[in-house]
Design a protein around this motif. Structure first.
Motif, short mmCIF file in Angstrom:
data_model
loop_
_atom_site.label_atom_id
_atom_site.label_comp_id
_atom_site.label_asym_id
_atom_site.label_seq_id
_atom_site.Cartn_x
_atom_site.Cartn_y
_atom_site.Cartn_z
N ALA A 117 0.70 -1.31 0.09
CA ALA A 117 0.18 0.12 -0.07
C ALA A 117 0.95 1.25 -0.05
CB ALA A 117 -0.86 -0.11 1.36
N ASN A 118 1.82 0.99 0.75
CA ASN A 118 2.90 2.33 0.74
C ASN A 118 3.86 2.43 -0.26
OD1 ASN A 118 4.37 0.28 1.53
ND2 ASN A 118 5.39 1.28 3.50
N SER A 119 3.94 1.58 -1.27
CA SER A 119 4.99 1.62 -2.24
C SER A 119 4.31 2.04 -3.69
CB SER A 119 5.41 0.21 -2.70
OG SER A 119 6.39 0.02 -3.64
N ALA A 120 5.21 2.87 -4.50
CA ALA A 120 4.85 3.40 -5.74
C ALA A 120 5.12 2.36 -6.88
CB ALA A 120 5.80 4.47 -6.08
N VAL A 121 5.75 1.22 -6.64
CA VAL A 121 6.27 0.21 -7.49
C VAL A 121 5.91 -1.16 -6.83
CG1 VAL A 121 7.91 1.54 -8.60
CG2 VAL A 121 8.69 0.01 -6.54
N ASP A 122 5.87 -2.18 -7.86
CA ASP A 122 5.71 -3.66 -7.38
C ASP A 122 7.09 -4.09 -7.02
OD1 ASP A 122 3.05 -4.00 -8.09
OD2 ASP A 122 3.57 -3.42 -10.22
N GLY A 123 7.92 -4.08 -7.70
CA GLY A 123 9.36 -4.66 -7.54
C GLY A 123 10.53 -3.82 -8.06
N VAL A 124 11.72 -4.42 -8.17
CA VAL A 124 12.71 -3.91 -8.48
C VAL A 124 13.54 -4.72 -9.30
CG1 VAL A 124 13.24 -2.42 -6.32
CG2 VAL A 124 14.19 -4.81 -6.39
N GLY A 125 14.27 -4.33 -10.62
CA GLY A 125 15.26 -4.88 -11.15
C GLY A 125 16.78 -4.20 -10.57
N ILE A 126 17.58 -5.61 -10.70
CA ILE A 126 18.92 -4.81 -9.95
C ILE A 126 20.10 -5.08 -11.15
CG2 ILE A 126 20.61 -5.36 -8.19
CD1 ILE A 126 18.13 -7.01 -6.90
N VAL A 127 20.68 -3.68 -11.40
CA VAL A 127 21.82 -3.66 -12.39
C VAL A 127 22.98 -3.65 -11.42
CG1 VAL A 127 23.08 -2.58 -14.04
CG2 VAL A 127 20.51 -2.35 -13.86
N ALA A 128 23.38 -4.97 -11.20
CA ALA A 128 24.61 -5.38 -10.12
C ALA A 128 26.03 -5.32 -10.94
CB ALA A 128 24.48 -6.63 -9.29
N ILE A 129 26.58 -4.29 -10.93
CA ILE A 129 28.16 -4.12 -11.33
C ILE A 129 28.89 -4.98 -10.46
CG2 ILE A 129 29.53 -2.83 -12.61
CD1 ILE A 129 26.99 -3.18 -14.07
N LEU A 130 29.86 -5.76 -11.08
CA LEU A 130 30.82 -6.64 -10.31
C LEU A 130 32.08 -5.70 -10.82
CD1 LEU A 130 30.27 -10.29 -10.71
CD2 LEU A 130 29.29 -8.71 -9.08
N GLU A 131 32.81 -4.94 -9.73
CA GLU A 131 33.88 -4.21 -9.90
C GLU A 131 35.29 -5.37 -9.94
OE1 GLU A 131 33.70 -1.28 -10.78
OE2 GLU A 131 31.63 -0.70 -9.78
N LYS A 132 35.54 -5.67 -11.22
CA LYS A 132 36.73 -6.51 -11.29
C LYS A 132 38.02 -5.64 -11.79
CE LYS A 132 34.25 -10.76 -11.39
NZ LYS A 132 34.04 -11.98 -12.48
N PRO A 133 39.50 -6.15 -11.57
CA PRO A 133 40.33 -5.63 -12.11
C PRO A 133 40.42 -5.35 -13.67
CG PRO A 133 41.03 -7.36 -10.56
CD PRO A 133 39.51 -7.48 -10.71
#
Length: 209
Positions: free
Chosen positions: A49-65
């Motif tokens: 009820a208190n949310s503007a969205v149903d869910g999230v998509g996650i752009v997870a960036i792995l910081e590698k050398p």
């Protein structure tokens, strides 16, 4: 056991009263000329009820050398009867912000611990997945994963008993070509992944970066 072992064995009609995650509605509206019209649509009844969205998509960036890599998933999706290439994602819980949801879902689905980016790029505008069909929406949340931290050396997912997810990563610069390759292998490309790949390729070809 692997994601590829899943398959659809049958389909059947579903009564609205028996549906938990979706429902169908008939919308009555007027067009720009004032004509009365109707529209058939699906709705998700689980948005807090208190949310503007149903869910999230996650752009997870792995910081590698050797350069940043994007964290992706393989997950069988019965509606398309294929393994889908997706970003980590999930529904927002009651009382939870999109940022909190993203960090939680990332840990549960992949085992990685990340931090939401700041400076106005951490969270996207509200995005509607398929507005001609349903009201489902989400925020894309951009998360950095520090691969030098001990908690990210051997990540262990905390999957529910009905979740079968395979995680892998792709160099961000190769995302478009990897989507093409995976499609040829028979995978379905989730629109969020495909849109990210298209954006990177457009920026490269038109040299806007």
């Amino acid at each position: 056991m692997a994601t590829a072992d899943a398959k659809v064995v049958s389909t059947e009609p579903l009564e609205i009263k028996d549906a938990k995650w979706t429902t169908l509605v008939l919308i009555n509206y007027t067009d720009p000329l004032g004509r009365k019209r109707t529209w058939e649509a699906a709705q998700r009844p689980t948005r807090p009820a208190n949310s503007a969205v149903d869910g999230v998509g996650i752009v997870a960036i792995l910081e590698k050398p050797d350069g940043p890599e994007i964290l992706l998933q393989k997950q069988f999706r019965p509606p398309v009867n294929k393994i889908c290439i997706e970003v980590p994602a999930g529904l927002v819980d009651e009382g939870e912000s999109a940022e909190q949801s993203a960090v939680r879902e990332l840990k549960e689905e992949t085992g990685y611990v990340g931090e939401v980016l700041s400076e106005g790029f951490g969270i996207s505008p509200v995005m509607f997945n398929d507005p001609g069909f349903c009201n489902t929406n989400l925020n894309m949340v951009h998360v950095s994963v520090d691969m030098s931290k001990p908690e990210n050396q051997n990540p262990q997912a905390e999957l529910e008993e009905n979740e079968f997810i395979e995680c892998f990563s792709v160099p961000l610069k190769d995302l478009y070509s990897e989507c093409r390759r995976l499609e040829k292998e028979g995978c379905a490309i989730d629109a969020r992944v495909g849109t990210l790949a298209e954006g990177i390729e457009l920026a490269r070809r038109w040299k806007v970066l």
